[in-house]
Design a protein around this motif. Structure first.
Motif, mmCIF file in Angstrom:
data_model
loop_
_atom_site.group_PDB
_atom_site.id
_atom_site.type_symbol
_atom_site.label_atom_id
_atom_site.label_comp_id
_atom_site.label_asym_id
_atom_site.label_seq_id
_atom_site.Cartn_x
_atom_site.Cartn_y
_atom_site.Cartn_z
ATOM 1 N N SER A 1 0.833 -1.206 0.000
ATOM 2 C CA SER A 1 0.000 0.000 0.000
ATOM 3 C C SER A 1 0.868 1.256 0.000
ATOM 4 N N ALA A 2 1.921 1.262 0.785
ATOM 5 C CA ALA A 2 2.833 2.407 0.832
ATOM 6 C C ALA A 2 3.499 2.614 -0.519
ATOM 7 N N HIS A 3 3.857 1.530 -1.176
ATOM 8 C CA HIS A 3 4.491 1.620 -2.498
ATOM 9 C C HIS A 3 3.524 2.246 -3.507
ATOM 10 N N ARG A 4 2.263 1.802 -3.478
ATOM 11 C CA ARG A 4 1.258 2.369 -4.387
ATOM 12 C C ARG A 4 1.071 3.864 -4.119
ATOM 13 N N THR A 5 1.040 4.254 -2.849
ATOM 14 C CA THR A 5 0.891 5.669 -2.507
ATOM 15 C C THR A 5 2.068 6.478 -3.011
ATOM 16 N N THR A 6 3.267 5.950 -2.840
ATOM 17 C CA THR A 6 4.464 6.649 -3.315
ATOM 18 C C THR A 6 4.377 6.883 -4.813
ATOM 19 N N LEU A 7 3.983 5.864 -5.552
ATOM 20 C CA LEU A 7 3.850 6.012 -7.006
ATOM 21 C C LEU A 7 2.787 7.048 -7.351
ATOM 22 N N HIS A 8 1.679 7.008 -6.618
ATOM 23 C CA HIS A 8 0.591 7.955 -6.874
ATOM 24 C C HIS A 8 1.025 9.387 -6.574
ATOM 25 N N LEU A 9 1.735 9.588 -5.478
ATOM 26 C CA LEU A 9 2.170 10.931 -5.112
ATOM 27 C C LEU A 9 3.228 11.462 -6.079
ATOM 28 N N GLN A 10 3.946 10.549 -6.735
ATOM 29 C CA GLN A 10 4.972 10.978 -7.684
ATOM 30 C C GLN A 10 4.373 11.412 -9.024
ATOM 31 N N GLU A 11 3.134 11.010 -9.270
ATOM 32 C CA GLU A 11 2.470 11.436 -10.504
ATOM 33 C C GLU A 11 2.152 12.918 -10.383
ATOM 34 N N PHE A 12 2.693 13.680 -11.263
ATOM 35 C CA PHE A 12 2.494 15.124 -11.201
ATOM 36 C C PHE A 12 1.153 15.459 -11.826
ATOM 37 N N GLU A 13 0.280 16.054 -11.042
ATOM 38 C CA GLU A 13 -1.024 16.457 -11.550
ATOM 39 C C GLU A 13 -1.106 17.975 -11.462
ATOM 40 N N SER A 14 -0.907 18.614 -12.584
ATOM 41 C CA SER A 14 -0.951 20.066 -12.615
ATOM 42 C C SER A 14 -2.327 20.509 -13.062
ATOM 43 N N THR A 15 -2.867 21.479 -12.353
ATOM 44 C CA THR A 15 -4.168 22.010 -12.724
ATOM 45 C C THR A 15 -4.169 23.516 -12.463
ATOM 46 N N PRO A 16 -4.658 24.268 -13.420
ATOM 47 C CA PRO A 16 -4.664 25.724 -13.229
ATOM 48 C C PRO A 16 -5.770 26.191 -12.275
ATOM 49 N N ASP A 17 -6.780 25.367 -12.079
ATOM 50 C CA ASP A 17 -7.904 25.766 -11.232
ATOM 51 C C ASP A 17 -7.518 25.690 -9.757
ATOM 52 N N PRO A 18 -7.575 26.817 -9.029
ATOM 53 C CA PRO A 18 -7.172 26.825 -7.610
ATOM 54 C C PRO A 18 -7.977 25.869 -6.729
ATOM 55 N N SER A 19 -9.269 25.740 -6.981
ATOM 56 C CA SER A 19 -10.057 24.827 -6.131
ATOM 57 C C SER A 19 -9.706 23.372 -6.419
ATOM 58 N N ASP A 20 -9.421 23.039 -7.682
ATOM 59 C CA ASP A 20 -8.968 21.682 -8.003
ATOM 60 C C ASP A 20 -7.617 21.405 -7.352
ATOM 61 N N ARG A 21 -6.732 22.388 -7.400
ATOM 62 C CA ARG A 21 -5.403 22.245 -6.815
ATOM 63 C C ARG A 21 -5.511 22.061 -5.302
ATOM 64 N N ALA A 22 -6.393 22.841 -4.668
ATOM 65 C CA ALA A 22 -6.580 22.718 -3.218
ATOM 66 C C ALA A 22 -7.140 21.343 -2.861
ATOM 67 N N SER A 23 -8.068 20.861 -3.670
ATOM 68 C CA SER A 23 -8.648 19.536 -3.432
ATOM 69 C C SER A 23 -7.585 18.449 -3.564
ATOM 70 N N LEU A 24 -6.730 18.592 -4.575
ATOM 71 C CA LEU A 24 -5.645 17.635 -4.776
ATOM 72 C C LEU A 24 -4.674 17.639 -3.599
ATOM 73 N N GLU A 25 -4.325 18.833 -3.129
ATOM 74 C CA GLU A 25 -3.411 18.944 -1.991
ATOM 75 C C GLU A 25 -4.029 18.336 -0.741
ATOM 76 N N GLU A 26 -5.336 18.530 -0.565
ATOM 77 C CA GLU A 26 -6.022 17.931 0.584
ATOM 78 C C GLU A 26 -5.987 16.407 0.499
ATOM 79 N N ASP A 27 -6.213 15.864 -0.699
ATOM 80 C CA ASP A 27 -6.143 14.415 -0.899
ATOM 81 C C ASP A 27 -4.755 13.886 -0.561
ATOM 82 N N HIS A 28 -3.727 14.600 -1.020
ATOM 83 C CA HIS A 28 -2.346 14.174 -0.756
ATOM 84 C C HIS A 28 -2.034 14.240 0.734
#
Length: 142
Positions: free
Chosen positions: A46-73
């Motif tokens: 599970s930790a390995h899967r999380t590490t891979l997921h966190l390494q995926e760069f998800e760029s979004t110009p929308d501030p609310s989407d970015r905030a939601s992503l940061e909260e998920d992380h």
């Protein structure tokens, strides 16, 4: 130790129904070792899967989407921190199996008990000692 004592692991039912004088026998210790190792392997995967997921760069110009992503992380990292602490407890439990202290309350020296170890294989205290420990912690405000 007799090699045949751990050849086949007992089932959880057999562990629950074992006579009191079988407490922390070679077969029971082998059962709990296998359970702890399985739990450790699951957490590591599970930790390995999380590490891979966190390494995926998800760029979004929308501030609310970015905030939601940061909260998920942040939430994922909090869960992983809890799992990291559990991994440490699993490693400590495996050491206790090796040194012969697994299944015995570190405060009283009494058996922790099969039902408690099945529910929480990393337990170091009997239910009674745990209740006293928690009551002391509440009285001390922490």
């Amino acid at each position: 130790m007799n090699a045949s004592a751990t050849d086949t692991l007992p089932s959880e039912t057999e562990i629950r129904q074992a006579p009191p004088d079988d407490y922390m026998s070679a077969r029971q210790l082998a059962f709990f070792r296998a359970r702890l190792i399985h739990e450790r392997d699951t957490l590591l995967e599970s930790a390995h899967r999380t590490t891979l997921h966190l390494q995926e760069f998800e760029s979004t110009p929308d501030p609310s989407d970015r905030a939601s992503l940061e909260e998920d992380h942040t939430l994922e990292l909090r869960v992983r921190d809890r799992e990291r602490k559990l991994l440490h407890k699993i490693d400590e439990a495996l050491v206790r199996i090796d040194n012969g202290s697994y299944g015995w309350c570190e405060d009283t020296g009494e058996p922790i008990g099969i039902p408690r170890l099945l529910a929480r294989p990393t337990a170091t205290l009997s239910v009674e000692a745990q209740e006293i420990h928690e009551a002391r912690r509440k009285m001390q405000g922490g």
